[in-house]
Design an enzyme around this catalytic site. Structure first.
Site, PDB file in Angstrom:
ATOM      1  N   GLN A 260       7.294 -15.356  12.489  1.00  7.38           N
ATOM      2  CA  GLN A 260       6.933 -14.215  13.328  1.00  7.38           C
ATOM      3  C   GLN A 260       5.439 -14.205  13.683  1.00  7.38           C
ATOM      4  OE1 GLN A 260       8.272 -11.166  10.375  1.00  7.38           O
ATOM      5  NE2 GLN A 260       6.430 -10.060  10.992  1.00  7.38           N
TER       6      GLN A 260
ATOM      7  N   GLY B 158       1.827   3.165   2.303  1.00  5.00           N
ATOM      8  CA  GLY B 158       2.837   3.189   3.368  1.00  5.00           C
ATOM      9  C   GLY B 158       4.132   2.570   2.865  1.00  5.00           C
ATOM     10  N   HIS B 159       3.990   1.430   2.189  1.00  5.23           N
ATOM     11  CA  HIS B 159       5.178   0.762   1.641  1.00  5.23           C
ATOM     12  C   HIS B 159       5.843   1.610   0.554  1.00  5.23           C
ATOM     13  CE1 HIS B 159       2.763  -2.926   2.964  1.00  5.23           C
ATOM     14  NE2 HIS B 159       3.888  -3.043   3.641  1.00  5.23           N
TER      15      HIS B 159
ATOM     16  N   HIS C  67       0.858  -1.193   0.000  1.00  2.00           N
ATOM     17  CA  HIS C  67       0.000   0.000   0.000  1.00  2.00           C
ATOM     18  C   HIS C  67       0.893   1.242   0.000  1.00  2.00           C
ATOM     19  CE1 HIS C  67       1.039   0.135   4.231  1.00  2.00           C
ATOM     20  NE2 HIS C  67       0.525  -1.068   4.412  1.00  2.00           N
TER      21      HIS C  67
ATOM     22  N   LYS D  49       5.192   3.107  11.922  1.00  2.00           N
ATOM     23  CA  LYS D  49       3.940   2.412  12.241  1.00  2.00           C
ATOM     24  C   LYS D  49       4.228   1.230  13.173  1.00  2.00           C
ATOM     25  CE  LYS D  49      -0.032   0.072  11.205  1.00  2.00           C
ATOM     26  NZ  LYS D  49       0.423  -1.275  11.373  1.00  2.00           N
TER      27      LYS D  49
HETATM   28  P1  AMP Z   1       4.724  -5.029   6.588  1.00  7.71           P
HETATM   29  O1  AMP Z   1       4.558  -5.387   5.152  1.00  7.71           O
HETATM   30  O2  AMP Z   1       3.442  -4.680   7.279  1.00  7.71           O
HETATM   31  O3  AMP Z   1       5.579  -6.009   7.350  1.00  7.71           O
HETATM   32  O4  AMP Z   1       5.530  -3.653   6.605  1.00  7.71           O
HETATM   33  C1  AMP Z   1       6.752  -3.521   5.915  1.00  7.71           C
HETATM   34  C2  AMP Z   1       7.350  -2.184   6.272  1.00  7.71           C
HETATM   35  O5  AMP Z   1       6.429  -1.153   5.934  1.00  7.71           O
HETATM   36  C3  AMP Z   1       7.631  -2.040   7.785  1.00  7.71           C
HETATM   37  O6  AMP Z   1       8.822  -1.293   7.958  1.00  7.71           O
HETATM   38  C4  AMP Z   1       6.437  -1.250   8.255  1.00  7.71           C
HETATM   39  O7  AMP Z   1       6.691  -0.493   9.418  1.00  7.71           O
HETATM   40  C5  AMP Z   1       6.181  -0.347   7.067  1.00  7.71           C
HETATM   41  N1  AMP Z   1       4.812   0.149   7.068  1.00  7.71           N
HETATM   42  C6  AMP Z   1       3.667  -0.573   7.073  1.00  7.71           C
HETATM   43  N2  AMP Z   1       2.593   0.240   7.118  1.00  7.71           N
HETATM   44  C7  AMP Z   1       3.067   1.506   7.160  1.00  7.71           C
HETATM   45  C8  AMP Z   1       2.467   2.803   7.236  1.00  7.71           C
HETATM   46  N3  AMP Z   1       1.151   2.958   7.281  1.00  7.71           N
HETATM   47  N4  AMP Z   1       3.283   3.880   7.258  1.00  7.71           N
HETATM   48  C9  AMP Z   1       4.631   3.733   7.227  1.00  7.71           C
HETATM   49  N5  AMP Z   1       5.254   2.550   7.157  1.00  7.71           N
HETATM   50  C10 AMP Z   1       4.490   1.447   7.124  1.00  7.71           C
END
Ligand code: AMP
Length: 281
Positions: A61, A36-37, A34, A149
């Site tokens: 995990q 954020g990524h 998304h 986050k």
């Molecule tokens: P995930 O795929 O959820 O394991 O997240 C991968 C990376 O994206 C991690 O460093 C998360 O902290 C970051 N991340 C996920 N969601 C967000 C967000 N809304 N804002 C900023 N970073 C994010």
């Protein structure tokens, strides 16, 4: 865009880039990408020559088999997001390749992993630090970007990189939110329409706490009970924790007298969501 499925191929490519003097930047993810990524990818792009993204839903995990089974996945859309973001290579290993039969080695950061998400998700951070170490050794980044986050995860990774003398710059990126304030998360896709509305109470609780501190309320107990009320009133299926801690040491605070971060984990419908915010001035 190059795609690698085995550690050997990915590592050979990274060794080649290194030999050319190119700086490798890395954004590890669990996919279902998304904005954020993509914000992390943009941040990383500024700091490197070669941008590598990993997509791996890391089984070790997860402390809950149904959470792992239900974690959203969409390989096709993820690849298209990475292509559009100008990613040079995606590392997309299978669980069996990551943890073949006979796998026995784990990386464990002590103390700071037994609080907050570590208290309720046994072995979660051991899984995170183990996979990140394996990913680092494979991708060989000079810089890696993580989201605030997952604030505790970022703190644990920083600790591990320092303790193990890993030659990687760790960069934190602010939380990216939906227009209404909900923190973007792959897990949001599993929220029903009403739970999506109710889940916004996490953001409201955090915001209210920051406003209360600005208005002179420094008692952590009061701030936490107000936040609890907001989230319970919105019909949370269960609050895992609401805590106020120092953002650097992660030590719990009784009063907000210096830097303070509020952390919340709560369930809405079948989904466990986390968020955090700086509540001190
Ligand atoms: P995930 O795929 O959820 O394991 O997240 C991968 C990376 O994206 C991690 O460093 C998360 O902290 C970051 N991340 C996920 N969601 C967000 C967000 N809304 N804002 C900023 N970073 C994010």
């Amino acid at each position: 865009m190059e795609i690698y499925k085995t550690a050997k191929q990915m590592q050979e490519r990274s060794l080649y880039w290194e030999s050319q003097g190119w700086r490798i930047g890395f954004v590890p993810t669990m996919g279902y990408l998304h904005e954020g990524h993509t914000a992390l990818m943009r941040e990383c792009r500024k700091r490197c020559d070669i941008l590598v993204v990993s997509i791996f839903v890391n089984p070790i995990q997860f402390d809950n088999a149904s959470d792992l089974a239900n974690y959203p996945r969409n390989e096709e859309s993820d690849m298209s997001v990475c292509r559009k973001a100008g990613v040079n290579a995606v590392y997309f290993p299978t669980p069996d390749a990551m943890y073949p039969p006979g796998y026995r080695t784990y990386v464990d950061v002590h103390e700071m992993t037994s609080i907050l998400c570590g208290a309720s998700r046994a072995g979660h951070f051991r899984g995170v630090t183990t996979v990140c170490t394996k990913l680092y050794n494979t991708v060989r980044p000079a810089v890696a970007v993580f989201g605030e986050k997952d604030f505790q995860q970022l703190a644990v990774i920083r600790r591990m990189v320092e303790d193990l003398n890993l030659p990687i710059e760790i960069v934190g990126h602010p939380t990216v939110r939906e227009k209404d304030g909900l923190a973007m998360s792959s897990r949001n896709a599993r929220l029903g329409a009403q739970d999506r509305i109710n889940a916004l109470s996490i953001y409201h609780a955090l915001k209210n706490a920051a406003v209360s501190v600005a208005a002179g309320e420094f008692d952590a107990g009061k701030l936490i009970s107000d936040a609890r009320q907001t989230i319970e009133a919105a019909g949370s299926a269960g609050i895992d924790y609401i805590e106020i801690r120092n953002p650097d040491s992660l030590l719990e605070l009784e009063r907000v007298e210096g830097p303070a971060q509020m952390f919340i984990a709560a369930h809405f419908g079948p989904v466990r969501l986390i968020d955090n915010m700086k509540i001190s001035a």
